[in-house]
Enzyme design. Structure first.
Site, PDB file in Angstrom:
ATOM      1  CD  GLU A  34      -1.370   9.977  15.655  1.00  0.00           C
ATOM      2  OE1 GLU A  34      -0.751  10.472  14.569  1.00  0.00           O
ATOM      3  OE2 GLU A  34      -2.426  10.697  15.776  1.00  0.00           O
ATOM      4  CE  LYS A  50      -1.912   2.696   2.336  1.00  0.00           C
ATOM      5  NZ  LYS A  50      -1.419   4.329   2.331  1.00  0.00           N
ATOM      6  CD  GLU A 104      10.051  11.565  13.533  1.00  0.00           C
ATOM      7  OE1 GLU A 104       8.876  11.048  13.632  1.00  0.00           O
ATOM      8  OE2 GLU A 104      11.118  10.712  12.933  1.00  0.00           O
ATOM      9  CD  GLU A 137      12.744  -0.446  10.714  1.00  0.00           C
ATOM     10  OE1 GLU A 137      13.142   0.666  11.572  1.00  0.00           O
ATOM     11  OE2 GLU A 137      13.104  -1.521  10.851  1.00  0.00           O
ATOM     12  CB  CYS A 166      13.133   7.896  10.531  1.00  0.00           C
ATOM     13  SG  CYS A 166      12.098   7.636   9.364  1.00  0.00           S
TER      14      CYS A 166
HETATM   15  P1  ADP Z   1       2.116  10.355   8.107  1.00  0.00           P
HETATM   16  O1  ADP Z   1       2.009  11.174   9.380  1.00  0.00           O
HETATM   17  O2  ADP Z   1       3.317  10.806   7.422  1.00  0.00           O
HETATM   18  O3  ADP Z   1       1.020  10.412   7.059  1.00  0.00           O
HETATM   19  P2  ADP Z   1       1.699   7.920   8.645  1.00  0.00           P
HETATM   20  O4  ADP Z   1       2.189   7.054   9.902  1.00  0.00           O
HETATM   21  O5  ADP Z   1       0.100   8.324   8.827  1.00  0.00           O
HETATM   22  O6  ADP Z   1       2.543   9.011   8.388  1.00  0.00           O
HETATM   23  O7  ADP Z   1       1.550   7.130   7.210  1.00  0.00           O
HETATM   24  C1  ADP Z   1       2.532   6.119   6.779  1.00  0.00           C
HETATM   25  C2  ADP Z   1       1.642   5.011   5.844  1.00  0.00           C
HETATM   26  O8  ADP Z   1       0.755   4.467   6.769  1.00  0.00           O
HETATM   27  C3  ADP Z   1       0.938   5.588   4.729  1.00  0.00           C
HETATM   28  O9  ADP Z   1       0.970   4.671   3.728  1.00  0.00           O
HETATM   29  C4  ADP Z   1      -0.565   5.862   5.164  1.00  0.00           C
HETATM   30  O10 ADP Z   1      -1.517   5.946   4.103  1.00  0.00           O
HETATM   31  C5  ADP Z   1      -0.616   4.381   6.156  1.00  0.00           C
HETATM   32  N1  ADP Z   1      -1.550   4.701   7.163  1.00  0.00           N
HETATM   33  C6  ADP Z   1      -1.933   5.728   7.790  1.00  0.00           C
HETATM   34  N2  ADP Z   1      -3.218   5.207   8.543  1.00  0.00           N
HETATM   35  C7  ADP Z   1      -3.355   4.001   8.585  1.00  0.00           C
HETATM   36  C8  ADP Z   1      -4.342   2.885   9.068  1.00  0.00           C
HETATM   37  N3  ADP Z   1      -5.040   3.289   9.863  1.00  0.00           N
HETATM   38  N4  ADP Z   1      -3.989   1.792   8.925  1.00  0.00           N
HETATM   39  C9  ADP Z   1      -2.974   1.313   7.852  1.00  0.00           C
HETATM   40  N5  ADP Z   1      -2.088   2.113   7.172  1.00  0.00           N
HETATM   41  C10 ADP Z   1      -2.210   3.517   7.648  1.00  0.00           C
END
Ligand code: ADP
Ligand code: MG
Length: 503
Positions: A249, A194, A405, A268, A303
């Site tokens: 988060e 994804k 961060e 990670e 990171c």
């Molecule tokens: P950022 O804050 O930079 O958006 P995220 O951790 O939210 O970092 O995003 C990293 C990846 O995780 C992205 O591909 C995002 O679409 C995906 N993502 C965000 N929320 C969820 C979720 N609830 N379940 C699975 N994947 C998620």
């Protein structure tokens, strides 16, 4: 093998705008480009101009289900292929990456705003390197013989886990994807990636290129948003392993969902990596190290960015001044321009977040924030998400800028007098991804290296992720390792025990 015809160019192209358009509106599932089942798309924006460059397929649970089903179908046969043959196919993909370095570098520069010369081309080369490395490891998927009883042969064999769900972020999407996909495939798993909603294009092109070599269904990709597309991937009953790179988060959400299914996860996550500079260091080398460690060329969107720099007091002011001078000399501008050192922030959301940290720092009493480099003057870039790099001094250790961060071009430099005190401060963090120490006194350096709470400690250098070296954090920075043989064995296989009673 990729099922043609499809709209993307067969040969490498150096026109990222045309390629972005050609990659619009599709996932890659079962070796074929397919639109989202819902027909929906979302906008992919060039952050240097604010212009839409493509529309990506907006995936949901139905698309994820189709991708996972195809991956599950392909997995049985893929796992039966001799491991070294799987590796050879992945190595063949690496060769294809090499011929597409320029294309991929330009495309990732367009969609992420990372400068071509300093970042994007480098990332494309690293992808090839990672695929080459893992491509050679097929023969290492070995088991053991276990002493049990004289007339019982007891052996372990390494087996793949099944379908791997990989969720990737936008900052170094090609590289971070390669770290997941290559070992997963060589170990006999099939994969559904994804992509990150901010940067879905270059990874999709890589998936296409690899699908020209791999059997259909072995490597699939869906684009979409986290809750709508990422969450169903994690929750899918046929996904037997999740590997995730992103925020703390979201990492917690992913980890909880995986726990519901009792499947393993690799995470990670973030970092707030300390760089500790002693007065006896090689000054010029350390200065250059600070610039690369802080990833100013990636707008600090890393990171492992050295966003807390502790400098021994006798050289503190000289170091800060010299650092500011160096960053001043860096050119901010069009990511596709060879002269550019520093590009843009990825998205408006991140832009606002980074700005709020800077505003808070500037408003802090006793703090001094130096804005470095210069905003680009080209009117074509006036809507670009450019932020001047900031070097802060005079911040308290409890400041949000020192603790959290920022994921932007903002570093905090603090003086120190005592190695024990600086060690305690460096370790007083939720994170534990990386750290670096700069000193010619190896006795002091090694002593601290052993006691720093981090997955990776470097003395007198600060390289980014390298194939063959385990990479991964402790504390809130994550779970598990990537990039090494050990990581492939630990995180993409399980050990089955087989016993033969010969008595
Ligand atoms: P950022 O804050 O930079 O958006 P995220 O951790 O939210 O970092 O995003 C990293 C990846 O995780 C992205 O591909 C995002 O679409 C995906 N993502 C965000 N929320 C969820 C979720 N609830 N379940 C699975 N994947 C998620
Ligand atoms: Mg997010």
């Amino acid at each position: 093998m990729l099922d043609r015809p499809h709209p993307t160019p067969e040969a490498p192209t150096t026109d990222p705008f045309a390629l972005a358009k050609a990659l619009s509106g599709v996932h890659l599932i079962g070796g074929r480009y397919v639109p989202a089942r819902s027909g929906k798309t979302f906008s992919v924006v060039n952050p240097a101009t604010g212009q839409e460059v493509a529309r990506a397929a907006d995936g949901d649970a139905a698309d994820v289900d189709a991708a996972v089903e195809d991956a599950a179908r392909a997995q049985k046969e893929w796992a039966r292929m001799p491991a070294r043959k799987r590796g050879a196919l992945v190595a063949q993909c690496a060769a294809l990456m090499r011929t597409h370095v320029e294309e991929l570098g330009r495309l990732i520069a367009l969609e992420t705003g990372k400068a071509l010369r300093t970042e994007s081309r480098v990332e494309a080369n690293t992808v090839a390197d990672i695929l080459e490395f893992f491509g050679g490891l097929g023969g290492e998927l070995k088991g053991e013989t276990v002493p049990f009883a004289p007339d019982v042969l007891s052996v372990t064999v390494r087996e793949p886990l099944g379908v791997v769900g990989a969720i990737i972020p936008w900052n170094v999407p090609m590289l971070l994807m390669a770290l997941k996909v290559a070992p997963a495939l060589v170990a006999g798993n099939t994969v559904v990636v994804k992509s990150a909603e901010e940067a879905p294009l270059a990874v999709l092109r890589i998936c296409e290129l690899m699908n020209r070599v791999l059997p259909a269904g072995v490597f699939n990709m869906v684009s979409g948003f986290g809750p709508e597309c990422g969450a169903p991937l994690v929750a899918h009953s046929k996904v037997r392993k999740v590997t995730f790179t992103g925020s703390v988060e979201t990492g917690k959400i992913v980890s909880k969902a995986a726990a519901e299914k009792l499947i393993p996860v690799t995470l990670e996550l973030g970092g707030k990596s300390p760089m500790i500079v002693f007065a006896d260091c090689d000054f010029e080398k350390t200065l250059a190290g600070a610039i690369t460690s802080m990833r100013f060329t990636r707008q600090g969107q890393s990171c492992t960015a050295a966003s807390r720099i502790y400098v021994e007091r006798p050289i503190f002011q000289r170091f800060v001044d010299a650092m500011a001078e160096k960053v001043d000399a860096m050119v901010m501008g069009d990511p596709l321009d060879e002269k550019t050192d520093i590009g843009t922030i990825i998205s408006e959301g991140q832009f606002e977040k980074v700005k709020s940290f800077i505003d808070e720092g500037v408003a802090t009493k006793g703090a001094n924030g130096r804005a470095c480099s210069a905003m680009p003057s080209d009117p074509a870039l006036k809507k670009g998400l450019f932020i001047q790099p900031y070097i802060f001094t005079g911040l308290d250790k409890d400041s949000r800028l020192v603790r959290e961060e920022i994921f932007g071009p903002v570093t905090c430099v603090m003086p120190f007098d005592d190695p024990e005190a600086v060690l305690a401060e460096a370790n007083d963090s939720e994170y534990g991804l990386a750290a670096s120490l700069w000193t010619n006194n190896l006795k002091v350096g090694l002593n601290l290296a052993h006691r720093l709470e981090a997955g990776l400690v470097q003395i007198n250098q600060n390289l980014v992720v390298q194939a063959n070296l385990s990479y991964g954090g402790v504390k809130s920075s994550g779970l598990g390792k990537e990039a090494s043989l050990e990581a492939m064995l630990e995180h993409f296989t399980h050990k089955k025990t087989i016993m033969v009673n010969m008595g």
